[in-house]
Design a protein around this motif. Structure first.
Motif, PDB file in Angstrom:
ATOM      1  N   ARG A 193       4.408  13.471  -4.793  1.00  0.00           N
ATOM      2  CA  ARG A 193       2.951  13.344  -4.783  1.00  0.00           C
ATOM      3  C   ARG A 193       2.527  11.942  -4.344  1.00  0.00           C
ATOM      4  N   PHE A 194       3.354  10.944  -4.650  1.00  0.00           N
ATOM      5  CA  PHE A 194       3.000   9.572  -4.277  1.00  0.00           C
ATOM      6  C   PHE A 194       4.266   8.827  -3.894  1.00  0.00           C
ATOM      7  N   LEU A 195       4.172   8.039  -2.827  1.00  0.00           N
ATOM      8  CA  LEU A 195       5.310   7.316  -2.269  1.00  0.00           C
ATOM      9  C   LEU A 195       5.110   5.814  -2.427  1.00  0.00           C
ATOM     10  N   ILE A 196       6.169   5.112  -2.825  1.00  0.00           N
ATOM     11  CA  ILE A 196       6.125   3.653  -2.964  1.00  0.00           C
ATOM     12  C   ILE A 196       7.302   3.068  -2.181  1.00  0.00           C
ATOM     13  N   LEU A 360       2.830  -9.238   0.075  1.00  0.00           N
ATOM     14  CA  LEU A 360       1.987  -8.380   0.900  1.00  0.00           C
ATOM     15  C   LEU A 360       2.161  -6.940   0.440  1.00  0.00           C
ATOM     16  N   ILE A 361       1.107  -6.375  -0.139  1.00  0.00           N
ATOM     17  CA  ILE A 361       1.129  -5.006  -0.642  1.00  0.00           C
ATOM     18  C   ILE A 361       0.043  -4.226   0.086  1.00  0.00           C
ATOM     19  N   VAL A 362       0.454  -3.220   0.852  1.00  0.00           N
ATOM     20  CA  VAL A 362      -0.450  -2.467   1.718  1.00  0.00           C
ATOM     21  C   VAL A 362      -0.554  -1.034   1.196  1.00  0.00           C
ATOM     22  N   VAL A 370       5.216  -2.287  -0.217  1.00  0.00           N
ATOM     23  CA  VAL A 370       5.445  -3.696  -0.537  1.00  0.00           C
ATOM     24  C   VAL A 370       6.169  -4.296   0.677  1.00  0.00           C
ATOM     25  N   CYS A 371       5.421  -5.006   1.510  1.00  0.00           N
ATOM     26  CA  CYS A 371       5.935  -5.435   2.815  1.00  0.00           C
ATOM     27  C   CYS A 371       6.267  -6.912   2.893  1.00  0.00           C
ATOM     28  N   ASN A 372       6.083  -7.655   1.843  1.00  0.00           N
ATOM     29  CA  ASN A 372       6.580  -9.035   1.792  1.00  0.00           C
ATOM     30  C   ASN A 372       6.771  -9.396   0.335  1.00  0.00           C
ATOM     31  N   ILE A 388       1.773  -2.615  -9.346  1.00  0.00           N
ATOM     32  CA  ILE A 388       1.857  -1.418  -8.512  1.00  0.00           C
ATOM     33  C   ILE A 388       1.469  -0.189  -9.326  1.00  0.00           C
ATOM     34  N   ALA A 389       1.952  -0.109 -10.560  1.00  0.00           N
ATOM     35  CA  ALA A 389       1.585   1.016 -11.427  1.00  0.00           C
ATOM     36  C   ALA A 389       0.077   1.075 -11.638  1.00  0.00           C
ATOM     37  N   ASP A 390      -0.570  -0.096 -11.694  1.00  0.00           N
ATOM     38  CA  ASP A 390      -2.038  -0.135 -11.840  1.00  0.00           C
ATOM     39  C   ASP A 390      -2.738   0.486 -10.637  1.00  0.00           C
ATOM     40  N   ARG A 391      -2.128   0.358  -9.455  1.00  0.00           N
ATOM     41  CA  ARG A 391      -2.760   0.831  -8.219  1.00  0.00           C
ATOM     42  C   ARG A 391      -2.505   2.313  -7.946  1.00  0.00           C
ATOM     43  N   VAL A 392      -1.522   2.863  -8.599  1.00  0.00           N
ATOM     44  CA  VAL A 392      -1.142   4.241  -8.324  1.00  0.00           C
ATOM     45  C   VAL A 392      -2.124   5.200  -9.001  1.00  0.00           C
TER      46      VAL A 392
END
Length: 401
Positions: A193-196, A360-362, A370-372, A388-392
């Motif tokens: 359902r969601f990808l990280i 860097l989180i896109v 998480v790209c940097n 990250i958990a806060d943003r999901v």
């Protein structure tokens, strides 16, 4: 169908899995790692330092996450019996022109709410008797730990809550679906359902597979280390750092006492000709061409040509590496040093030649990338995982639960 799937089994991916497992005990969590072991790349080859956060721009993700992360990492290690030590470090100026930079660093430490103390030369020598300097800063909150052992504890939390951790599983394709994403791998397909994306050295490529543009490219920098022979370990009591170049995101060649008692000296910072190349002879044509055809690389090279040449010389000349260490400890001789492991830093670089100096989180449609996340990501890993958990978004299946 998994609720959350994480690509990358380094410390950031595992801390994110732990945070999600703790927040949503009923969630189905999947972590995919292409290597045969966890924490194989940046995490398993770093210096093991619990950073204080003194170097980073006040208000940045790095500053906030590192300051909080250094505390939460120490608390985690104490609570879960992970060997660690809050030993402190000194940052020293060895030349007159470095004194204003040292003062700036001291002021930044105060701005970041870190306990820092100015030291005169004789005060530095009370802490590190063999150091040559003009002045220094003491940072008490810096520590040391083995981050691979930390990762093992993170994995324990994930497994205890039913998480699915898979090694030797390389992601080859990502496909958006009505419910989330399908992840095609060398070991079959997984629906989520969601990808990280916490793929580190491959994070920009994973983002593009997921049709997300991070607007930056990972450029790999190899950091090479030497180790002091056992009979010369007495020369370093704690951690000793030079004043860093404020225009470059590397901390300079320094001395680190590891949690096992060994003393590592380094790293330099040279372009790696392979994203996962730990030897100066490693080469991958695709990785190399991707770097040298990127406009940002040449703009960066033009700006820092002198520094880059110095780093390359240190890579191939033990004598040059030794001289850089003698700026801090004049007693060091080439015979006191033996080569040890190298690490590769996944550094994001923009098209205009600017190094991305923050995490860097896109965000994508049903994904986060998480790209940097180079140093101090290990120190900050618990806080990054929580953020990250806060943003999901909470999946409907868990809302019903």
């Amino acid at each position: 169908m998994y609720d959350f799937s994480i690509i990358g089994g380094g410390i950031v991916g595992l801390s994110t899995g732990m945070a999600l497992s703790q927040r949503y005990p009923n969630a189905k969590v999947l972590i995919l790692e292409k290597e045969a072991s966890w924490a194989h790349h940046q995490t398993g080859n770093n210096s093991g330092v619990i950073h204080s956060g003194i170097y980073y721009k006040p208000g940045s993700f790095k500053a906030e996450f590192c300051r909080q992360g250094s505390r939460s990492m120490v608390e985690f290690c104490r609570e879960h019996s992970v060997a660690h030590e809050v030993c402190g470090k000194v940052i020293v100026a060895t030349e007159p022109e470095e004194l204003p930079l040292l003062e700036n660093l001291y002021q930044r430490g105060l701005a970041n709410q870190i306990k820092v103390a100015k030291l005169a030369e004789e005060q530095v020598k009370e802490i590190e008797p063999h150091v040559r300097c003009l002045a220094g800063i003491q940072v008490d909150s810096t520590g040391i730990v083995n981050y691979t052992q930390v990762c093992e504890k993170y994995m324990g939390f994930i497994r205890d809550r039913g998480g699915d951790l898979r090694l030797n599983t390389r992601v080859i394709r990502l496909q958006e679906t009505a419910e989330g994403s399908t992840i095609e791998t060398t070991k079959g397909s997984f629906n989520t359902r969601f990808l990280i994306n916490c793929a580190g050295l491959q994070s920009d490529r994973m983002a593009k597979l997921g049709r997300v543009n991070p607007e930056a490219k990972i450029v790999p920098f190899r950091g090479e280390y030497y180790e002091l022979v056992p009979e010369k370990r007495y020369l370093v009591k704690h951690l000793i750092y030079p004043v860093p170049n404020p225009n470059f995101p590397f901390l300079g060649v320094h001395f680190t006492r590891m949690i096992d008692g060994t003393i590592h000296a380094g790293p330099n910072a040279v372009l790696s000709l392979k994203r996962e190349g730990y030897k100066n002879t490693d080469f991958d044509l695709v990785d190399f061409l991707e770097t040298v055809t990127y406009p940002g690389f040449w703009k960066l090279s033009a700006k820092h040509a002198k520094t880059g040449i110095e780093e390359i010389i240190r890579s191939f000349s033990k004598a040059a590496f030794t001289r850089s260490l003698q700026r801090l400890i004049p007693e060091i001789q080439a015979d006191d040093l033996v080569p040890t492991h190298a690490g590769v830093r996944a550094q994001a670089l923009k098209n205009d030649g600017q190094l991305v100096d923050d995490f860097l989180i896109v965000e994508g449609k049903q994904s986060i990338h998480v790209c940097n996340a180079p140093s101090p990501a290990a120190t900050s890993s618990i806080e990054i995982g929580k953020a990250i958990a806060d943003r999901v978004p909470i999946p409907q299946s868990l809302q019903a639960a």
